[in-house]
Each structure stands twice: as C-alpha cells, then as structure tokens.
Design an enzyme around this catalytic site. Structure first.
Site, PDB file in Angstrom:
ATOM      1  N   CYS A   2       1.022  -1.127  -0.263  1.00 21.47           N
ATOM      2  CA  CYS A   2       0.166   0.237  -0.400  1.00 21.47           C
ATOM      3  C   CYS A   2       1.178   0.977  -0.023  1.00 21.47           C
ATOM      4  O   CYS A   2       1.694   1.658   0.389  1.00 21.47           O
ATOM      5  CB  CYS A   2      -0.853   0.156   1.116  1.00 21.47           C
ATOM      6  SG  CYS A   2      -2.261  -1.572   1.276  1.00 21.47           S
ATOM      7  N   ARG A  27       3.669  -0.113  -4.739  1.00 17.66           N
ATOM      8  CA  ARG A  27       3.470  -0.607  -3.307  1.00 17.66           C
ATOM      9  C   ARG A  27       2.475  -0.753  -3.540  1.00 17.66           C
ATOM     10  O   ARG A  27       1.515  -1.969  -2.616  1.00 17.66           O
ATOM     11  CB  ARG A  27       3.707   0.000  -2.595  1.00 17.66           C
ATOM     12  CG  ARG A  27       4.761   1.027  -2.178  1.00 17.66           C
ATOM     13  CD  ARG A  27       5.001   2.363  -1.410  1.00 17.66           C
ATOM     14  NE  ARG A  27       4.441   1.665   0.126  1.00 17.66           N
ATOM     15  CZ  ARG A  27       5.460   1.406   0.778  1.00 17.66           C
ATOM     16  NH1 ARG A  27       7.263   1.911   0.289  1.00 17.66           N
ATOM     17  NH2 ARG A  27       5.226   0.977   1.877  1.00 17.66           N
ATOM     18  N   TRP A  72      -2.426  -2.821  -1.990  1.00 17.84           N
ATOM     19  CA  TRP A  72      -2.248  -4.354  -1.706  1.00 17.84           C
ATOM     20  C   TRP A  72      -3.406  -4.342  -0.529  1.00 17.84           C
ATOM     21  O   TRP A  72      -2.565  -4.753   0.906  1.00 17.84           O
ATOM     22  CB  TRP A  72      -0.320  -4.764  -1.543  1.00 17.84           C
ATOM     23  CG  TRP A  72      -0.830  -5.904  -1.630  1.00 17.84           C
ATOM     24  CD1 TRP A  72      -0.070  -6.117  -2.740  1.00 17.84           C
ATOM     25  CD2 TRP A  72      -0.138  -6.348  -0.574  1.00 17.84           C
ATOM     26  NE1 TRP A  72       0.109  -7.213  -2.402  1.00 17.84           N
ATOM     27  CE2 TRP A  72       0.276  -7.656  -1.495  1.00 17.84           C
ATOM     28  CE3 TRP A  72      -0.531  -6.576   0.618  1.00 17.84           C
ATOM     29  CZ2 TRP A  72       0.618  -9.312  -0.995  1.00 17.84           C
ATOM     30  CZ3 TRP A  72       0.116  -8.466   1.065  1.00 17.84           C
ATOM     31  CH2 TRP A  72       0.471  -9.381   0.378  1.00 17.84           C
ATOM     32  N   ASN A  98      -1.789   2.446   5.488  1.00 18.86           N
ATOM     33  CA  ASN A  98      -0.707   1.541   5.114  1.00 18.86           C
ATOM     34  C   ASN A  98      -0.153   0.653   6.133  1.00 18.86           C
ATOM     35  O   ASN A  98       0.042   1.223   7.385  1.00 18.86           O
ATOM     36  CB  ASN A  98       0.655   1.840   4.618  1.00 18.86           C
ATOM     37  CG  ASN A  98       0.975   0.712   4.347  1.00 18.86           C
ATOM     38  OD1 ASN A  98       1.416  -0.809   4.208  1.00 18.86           O
ATOM     39  ND2 ASN A  98       2.764   1.229   3.977  1.00 18.86           N
ATOM     40  N   GLY A  99      -0.665  -0.593   6.680  1.00 21.14           N
ATOM     41  CA  GLY A  99      -0.288  -1.738   7.565  1.00 21.14           C
ATOM     42  C   GLY A  99      -1.361  -2.404   7.592  1.00 21.14           C
ATOM     43  O   GLY A  99      -1.927  -3.311   6.674  1.00 21.14           O
ATOM     44  N   GLU A 485      18.001 -17.214  -7.442  1.00 20.64           N
ATOM     45  CA  GLU A 485      17.514 -16.426  -8.279  1.00 20.64           C
ATOM     46  C   GLU A 485      17.024 -16.191  -9.484  1.00 20.64           C
ATOM     47  O   GLU A 485      16.085 -15.701  -9.560  1.00 20.64           O
ATOM     48  CB  GLU A 485      18.469 -14.967  -7.583  1.00 20.64           C
ATOM     49  CG  GLU A 485      18.073 -13.701  -8.428  1.00 20.64           C
ATOM     50  CD  GLU A 485      16.863 -13.124  -7.679  1.00 20.64           C
ATOM     51  OE1 GLU A 485      16.373 -13.522  -6.723  1.00 20.64           O
ATOM     52  OE2 GLU A 485      16.988 -12.445  -8.335  1.00 20.64           O
ATOM     53  N   LYS A 489      13.106 -15.183 -10.314  1.00 20.07           N
ATOM     54  CA  LYS A 489      12.735 -13.764 -11.038  1.00 20.07           C
ATOM     55  C   LYS A 489      11.990 -14.310 -12.360  1.00 20.07           C
ATOM     56  O   LYS A 489      11.170 -13.809 -12.397  1.00 20.07           O
ATOM     57  CB  LYS A 489      13.876 -13.728 -12.175  1.00 20.07           C
ATOM     58  CG  LYS A 489      14.347 -12.035 -12.388  1.00 20.07           C
ATOM     59  CD  LYS A 489      15.029 -11.080 -10.961  1.00 20.07           C
ATOM     60  CE  LYS A 489      14.381 -11.407  -9.612  1.00 20.07           C
ATOM     61  NZ  LYS A 489      14.499 -10.597  -8.244  1.00 20.07           N
ATOM     62  N   GLU A 492       7.961 -15.386 -11.058  1.00 16.57           N
ATOM     63  CA  GLU A 492       7.780 -14.004 -10.165  1.00 16.57           C
ATOM     64  C   GLU A 492       7.434 -13.153 -11.503  1.00 16.57           C
ATOM     65  O   GLU A 492       5.871 -12.604 -11.427  1.00 16.57           O
ATOM     66  CB  GLU A 492       8.826 -13.252  -9.590  1.00 16.57           C
ATOM     67  CG  GLU A 492       8.504 -12.138  -8.998  1.00 16.57           C
ATOM     68  CD  GLU A 492       9.077 -11.418  -7.978  1.00 16.57           C
ATOM     69  OE1 GLU A 492      10.084 -11.343  -8.662  1.00 16.57           O
ATOM     70  OE2 GLU A 492       9.532 -10.013  -7.836  1.00 16.57           O
ATOM     71  N   HIS A 508      18.505 -36.585  -7.094  1.00 16.67           N
ATOM     72  CA  HIS A 508      17.979 -36.662  -5.904  1.00 16.67           C
ATOM     73  C   HIS A 508      15.824 -36.382  -6.292  1.00 16.67           C
ATOM     74  O   HIS A 508      16.008 -36.793  -4.800  1.00 16.67           O
ATOM     75  CB  HIS A 508      19.022 -36.195  -4.833  1.00 16.67           C
ATOM     76  CG  HIS A 508      19.957 -36.863  -4.984  1.00 16.67           C
ATOM     77  ND1 HIS A 508      20.562 -38.637  -4.369  1.00 16.67           N
ATOM     78  CD2 HIS A 508      21.289 -36.494  -5.114  1.00 16.67           C
ATOM     79  CE1 HIS A 508      21.696 -38.320  -4.476  1.00 16.67           C
ATOM     80  NE2 HIS A 508      21.955 -37.054  -4.658  1.00 16.67           N
ATOM     81  N   LYS A 604       6.662  -4.043  -4.284  1.00 13.86           N
ATOM     82  CA  LYS A 604       7.297  -4.382  -4.194  1.00 13.86           C
ATOM     83  C   LYS A 604       7.857  -4.237  -2.230  1.00 13.86           C
ATOM     84  O   LYS A 604       9.316  -4.789  -2.022  1.00 13.86           O
ATOM     85  CB  LYS A 604       7.958  -3.026  -4.392  1.00 13.86           C
ATOM     86  CG  LYS A 604       9.234  -2.377  -4.361  1.00 13.86           C
ATOM     87  CD  LYS A 604       9.835  -3.219  -5.109  1.00 13.86           C
ATOM     88  CE  LYS A 604      11.581  -2.747  -5.501  1.00 13.86           C
ATOM     89  NZ  LYS A 604      12.794  -3.875  -6.029  1.00 13.86           N
TER      90      LYS A 604
HETATM   91  O1  M6R Z   1      12.963  -5.340   0.446  1.00  8.97           O
HETATM   92  P1  M6R Z   1      13.047  -6.149   0.591  1.00  8.97           P
HETATM   93  O2  M6R Z   1      14.712  -6.612   0.177  1.00  8.97           O
HETATM   94  O3  M6R Z   1      13.919  -6.951   2.240  1.00  8.97           O
HETATM   95  O4  M6R Z   1      12.314  -7.200   0.137  1.00  8.97           O
HETATM   96  C1  M6R Z   1      12.648  -8.390   0.131  1.00  8.97           C
HETATM   97  C2  M6R Z   1      11.617  -9.895  -1.252  1.00  8.97           C
HETATM   98  O5  M6R Z   1      10.286  -9.040  -1.233  1.00  8.97           O
HETATM   99  C3  M6R Z   1      12.306  -9.375  -2.254  1.00  8.97           C
HETATM  100  O6  M6R Z   1      13.248  -9.289  -2.991  1.00  8.97           O
HETATM  101  C4  M6R Z   1      11.487  -9.858  -3.433  1.00  8.97           C
HETATM  102  O7  M6R Z   1      11.622 -11.565  -3.179  1.00  8.97           O
HETATM  103  C5  M6R Z   1      11.440  -9.408  -4.841  1.00  8.97           C
HETATM  104  N1  M6R Z   1       9.957  -9.049  -5.024  1.00  8.97           N
HETATM  105  C6  M6R Z   1      12.307 -10.727  -5.788  1.00  8.97           C
HETATM  106  O8  M6R Z   1      12.032  -9.658  -7.188  1.00  8.97           O
END
Ligand code: M6R
Length: 609
Positions: A2, A27, A72, A98-99, A485, A489, A492, A508, A604
């Site tokens: 948010c 956000r 969000w 927000n929260g 990673e 990516k 996501e 395995h 984000k």
């Molecule tokens: O702001 P942060 O680095 O703490 O965020 C951690 C994760 O939420 C963040 O890396 C998330 O996995 C990304 N969307 C990945 O691309």
C-alpha cells in the site's frame, strides 16, 4: 504494501495526489482512491478497484488539500468498496492506511452503532475518529488521532483529513511515512518517490510519531510519550540526493529492464570511494567495538526473497574471506538459536526496502537476544536503519520494478566489501588476497556491461525456449543462490513454473520432472564448480531437456544448446551470470505480455508478516 500520499498547500491537490499515486503504484495496485477537502467545506472521495489509471480524478481545482492510496489487499478483496480512503458515518473524515490493524474485529464490535461499508481492517479508524471527535474534551483532529492510535494494535501509517480545514494529520507505527517540505506546501507519503518531483527536503517520521501538516506548509511532529503525542520533537530535515528522473523509465518500456541495464552504474556507485586496492582495504563506515571482530564466532544473515539469495551468496564469502562461520536464515523463520553467544555473533539484515516486516521481526529478535546487528539496505531513513547498530547502504538508486534486479547485484557487492573489511580487521585475509577480490570487484561493472551488450543472444534464447512447461535452474557453490534467484525472477514475472536447485540434487528427485519441454538453465562459471555442474546438465540433456548455460569466457561446452558468455571476474562470475538470467526472465515475460513491473499478487515492499 500500500502506498499513501497527502498534499496540503496552495495548488490544486488532485493532480499532485494522483501523480503521487502513480509514483507509488509499485507498492500495490489492487485499487486506488483520493479524498479532497473541498473549498468551503465537505469532502470529495473517488475510489476504484484496479490500477491507478482506472481512477477518475475528481475535477476540483479549488481543493488544495487531499490524500490518496494505492492498495495491496490484506483484509477484504480488491473491490471498489474496500478501496481507500475510508470515511466515517457522516462523510466528515477520510482515512488512508498502510499496515494491518490486528484488533480490528474487537474495535468493530465496539462500534456497533456505526455503519460500516467495507470488509477492511482500516475502516475502524474513521469511525473511532468520529467517536473521538464527538467528545468535547478532544480539541481537534490531531488530539482525536492520538486518542485513536492508542487503541490500535498492529502496524500502521495513516493519513487523515476532515471536512473542516485544509490540514492533514498523520501517524506511523511499524509502517513507513516521510514528510516532504515544499514552498508553502507539505507532503506526506510512504516513500519519497511519491513527491520527489516537487521537493527533496524530507523528514523521516519514527514509530509513535504524529505529524500535523497545515496549509501554509508548516509541519509539526509530536512523539509518543506518557501523554501520547503531547511533546513536539525535531526530527530534522534531510536532502534526498538522487534526482526524480532516477525513478522514471527513461525511455525503457519497463522499470525492470531499465534497472537491469542500470547495473553497471549502480555497481560503480556501490563501490565508489569505498575500496583501496593498493592497501587491500575497504571503508564501509561500519564500525565494531574493540575486540568484537577478533572474538566473532558466527555471522547470521537474515533476509527474504532476492535479498535472502544475496545473503546466501555472501555467506560463502564471509566464510572464505573473513574466516567466520556464516549462516543464512529466511527472516520469517529466524530465531537467534540456542547455544549461541550473543556477544560473539553478528546478525546482518539484508533488505532493499528496509521495511520488510519479516526482516524487521528477525532483527528485533536478534536485538532482544543481545546480538550486534548491521543492516545492508538501499533505503535511507528506512525502519531497519533505526533498529540496528550500524548500516551499510548499497547505493543502487531507486528500484521501482517489483522484481529486484540491480539491488541484488549491489547487495552482493556491498556484502563482499563487508566480508573483506571484516577479514582484514580479523587478520584472516592477507592483503594480496584482498587486493585480488577488490580487483575483481572493480571489474564487475564492466563485466556486467558486456553481458548487457550481448542482450540479443539471451532475447533469442527466450524466444526459442520460453514456452517450456517448466524451467529448472541449476548451479553449484556460488551458482546455487544465482540458480535460486534466476528461478524466482522467472516465476515472479512470467508466472511460469521455475525451480532452482543445487545441480547435484537433480538426480535425487527433480530429474523425474525433466522432459524435452523443461529447459535447464545452468551457471557454469568460476566460483560455481562448472565442470561438475556440466555433468548434471548432461544428465538432464540425456533425458531430452534443452540446456542453456552461462559459461566462463575461458570455457566452452559444445553440447549446450545455448551458451551465454560470462567475462572473467573470479568470485563474481555467478553474479554476472545472473544478469543473463534476469534478461531471460524479462524477455520470456515480455513475449507473453505479462505486466512486468506489477506482477499479480505481489508488491515491492512487503510490510506485513
Ligand atoms: O525489500 P526487501 O529486500 O527486504 O524485500 C525482500 C523480498 O520481498 C524481495 O526481494 C522479493 O523477493 C522481490 N520481489 C524479488 O524480486
């Protein structure tokens, strides 16, 4: 999660608030809304489910005070009714939040005389404010908000307007809030990017603070105390160094691709002025009490998502370069651990935003155990910086795309400098070895640039293999966090099924999933035990899988279906290979028309646990 924005000044508020919402959309993008204080009294509220562009901005040129929200969803589906702002029964008070208000059910039950119109936890706030305003002992909106926040459990950043005056009151506890100081105007938002095109003079609020913003741009901040909010405090004013256009797309179709391409300059900023190659020394502005490093037994890294994978990369470097046992925990699973000595443990929180609730929770547990704590973050003034003993900023510049890209590279670079600094101070790392790592680090931006210059190759691979049924990413040693990673990516932003493995694990179990429709992407570089990894790739190819390898410049594997070259930068080669994998994910998602910067269900900054 948010984004909230408020503006009060002498210009029309609607376009300023709307622009702020566009800037904050990373956000959350489940719904958007605006509340304006009408010239002459009354509120105009507009809200709509979906992206900010769905919202029709009220035509109110005379309204010079307003608040806005991009959502969000946590409580209640993303409908028009659940969109913020929320109002009281008389439409006199509007609130954005927000929260999460954890005791909202209990508070709602108390407010049974009030008419609720949404499923949200937030809606208790305007009704509590309405009840507080009805009490003659409560002189104004700020006093009402102070009374209400005393009742809230959970986390919040809230902004409130009422129909009577051009004035915004705001409060935070556990969710970020920053004030912007304009000329005869004041802003309040979740993040400076909301108003950076208008001012770079900012005040970061702290938990428990209440801010009062008036029409002439005056801002007063009050800190929580015994008589909550009664004490004015000076939180200071800081100047944001980066320019507003750093947070814009600069001709790229998506922030993600822009941010992938910014990695060479981001890395240069990360490293700039911090390494002294001749002396094999690093200056990160992180200090430790005398004797602490000599006695250090363990480094615990806590982080989530991409930051966790940066931490995994770094753990290996801490062990190799600093000679200290290093563990990595998913922040939401972290506990300090029995049998550890807090005074001999360093806990490192890695977090781009500095606001991730799970990571903050982990740092609080580490602090409670008495451990020394360091944050590695991109965000000045973020909550984590206030909770730790020391902070190393990664200086990657603003990252808007929900998928973390350049910040992963800058996190690994910063952590590797921390490993060298600790190793040198402990006497575990010889000057010559430090020089060699720092030389590689200095070569990193150029190596990443070479990969970016060869983007057509990975674009073609994405187009040829991007319609796979599933994708497996493999590596060994430093290639493992990059495989994880790479898979994160791709899943996501493309919504394809992707998994990352230690290459040796394929046989395995996961090998049962391998077919001609499951491309395997492998990290075959220095620091990644390339020839052993290649054996595992061959096992997958034998079962029909196409194989795409990120390969050290010095090596050649004729049997790969696609070979993506990685320049020679020693320990950092897997990090450079990651850039190929970022581009692969980007082009697969783009070919499939995915909303790359705003993947479904994500945000984000994840400020809920
Ligand atoms: O702001 P942060 O680095 O703490 O965020 C951690 C994760 O939420 C963040 O890396 C998330 O996995 C990304 N969307 C990945 O691309």
């Amino acid at each position: 999660m948010c984004g909230i924005i408020g503006y009060v000044g002498d210009e029309a508020a609607a376009p300023i608030v709307y622009q702020g919402l566009e800037n904050l959309e990373y956000r959350g993008y489940d719904s958007a809304g605006i509340a304006l204080v009408n010239d002459g009294g009354g509120l105009t509220v507009a809200k709509r489910s979906g992206e900010v562009s769905n919202l029709t901005v009220p035509d109110a040129p005379d309204a010079t005070c307003g608040i806005g929200h991009t959502r969000w969803s946590t409580h209640g589906p993303p409908t028009d009714a659940n969109a913020h702002p929320h109002t009281d029964c008389t439409d006199s008070i509007a609130v954005v939040h927000n929260g999460i208000i954890e005791n909202h059910e209990e508070l709602r039950a108390e407010l049974d005389a009030h008419e609720f119109t949404s499923d949200t936890d937030t809606e208790v706030v305007p009704h509590l404010l309405e009840a507080a305003r009805a009490d003659e002992a409560v002189p104004d909106l700020r006093a009402a908000l102070e009374r209400v926040i005393d009742r809230l459990e959970g986390s919040y950043a809230v902004c409130v307007v009422d129909r009577e005056a051009d004035r915004i009151v705001a409060a935070r506890d556990g969710s970020p809030l920053v004030i912007g100081h304009g000329e005869d105007a004041a802003f309040v938002a979740s993040d400076v990017t909301a108003f950076l095109d208008r001012t770079r003079e900012v005040t970061y609020l702290e938990d428990g603070d209440v801010a009062d913003l008036s029409a002439d741009g005056d801002v007063e901040v009050f800190a929580a105390g015994d008589a909550a909010g009664s004490e004015p405090v000076d939180r200071g004013v800081e100047t944001v160094e980066w320019e507003a256009d750093a947070a814009e797309k600069a001709g790229y179709e998506h922030y993600m691709r822009k941010e992938i391409h910014e990695q060479p300059s981001a890395l240069r900023q990360t490293i700039s002025g911090r390494i002294d190659i001749d002396r094999g020394r690093v200056d990160l502005d992180v200090s430790f009490p005398p004797g602490f490093l000599a006695d250090l037994e363990e480094i615990q890294i806590v982080a989530c998502g991409t930051s966790n994978y940066a931490g995994r990369y770094a753990a290996r470097l801490f062990e190799d370069l600093a000679g200290v046992r290093a563990t990595v925990e998913i922040a939401s699973e972290y506990d300090f651990g029995a049998g550890r000595s807090p005074d001999r443990t360093l806990v490192v929180a890695v977090t781009q935003s500095g606001e991730t609730a799970d990571t903050l929770g982990a740092i609080r547990r580490a602090n409670a155990a008495g451990a020394r704590t360091v944050a590695v973050t991109n965000t000045l003034g973020s909550t984590v910086t206030r909770e730790v003993d020391d902070t190393a900023f990664i200086r990657a510049g603003p990252e808007i795309g929900v998928a973390a890209t350049k910040t992963f590279a800058s996190q690994v670079a910063t952590l590797s400098m921390l490993a060298v600094a600790i190793g040198r101070e402990r006497g575990a790392l010889a000057a010559a070895d430090a020089r060699s790592v720092l030389e590689d680090l200095r070569g990193l931006p150029g190596a990443v640039q070479q990969v970016l210059d060869a983007e057509d190759r990975v674009r073609a691979a994405a187009s040829e293999y991007g319609d796979g049924e599933a994708f497996f990413f493999v590596g060994r040693d430093l290639g493992v966090p990059v495989a994880l990673e790479g898979a994160l990516k791709l899943k996501e932003i493309s919504y394809d099924h992707a998994e990352g493995f230690a290459a040796g694990e394929l046989k395995h179990g996961p090998l049962a999933l391998v077919t001609a429709d499951t491309p395997v992407l492998a990290v075959l570089t220095a620091g990644g035990r390339a020839s052993e990894t290649m054996n595992n790739v061959t096992e997958a190819q034998t079962r029909g899988a196409p194989a795409i390898g990120c390969v050290s410049a010095a090596d050649e594997y004729d049997t790969l279906d696609v070979s993506l070259p990685v320049p020679d930068v020693g320990t950092f080669e897997p990090l450079v290979a990651n850039v190929h994998l970022q581009l692969f994910a980007y082009h697969v998602a783009n070919d499939n028309g995915r909303p790359i910067d705003k993947p479904r269900n994500l945000a984000k900054s994840v400020t809920v646990e």
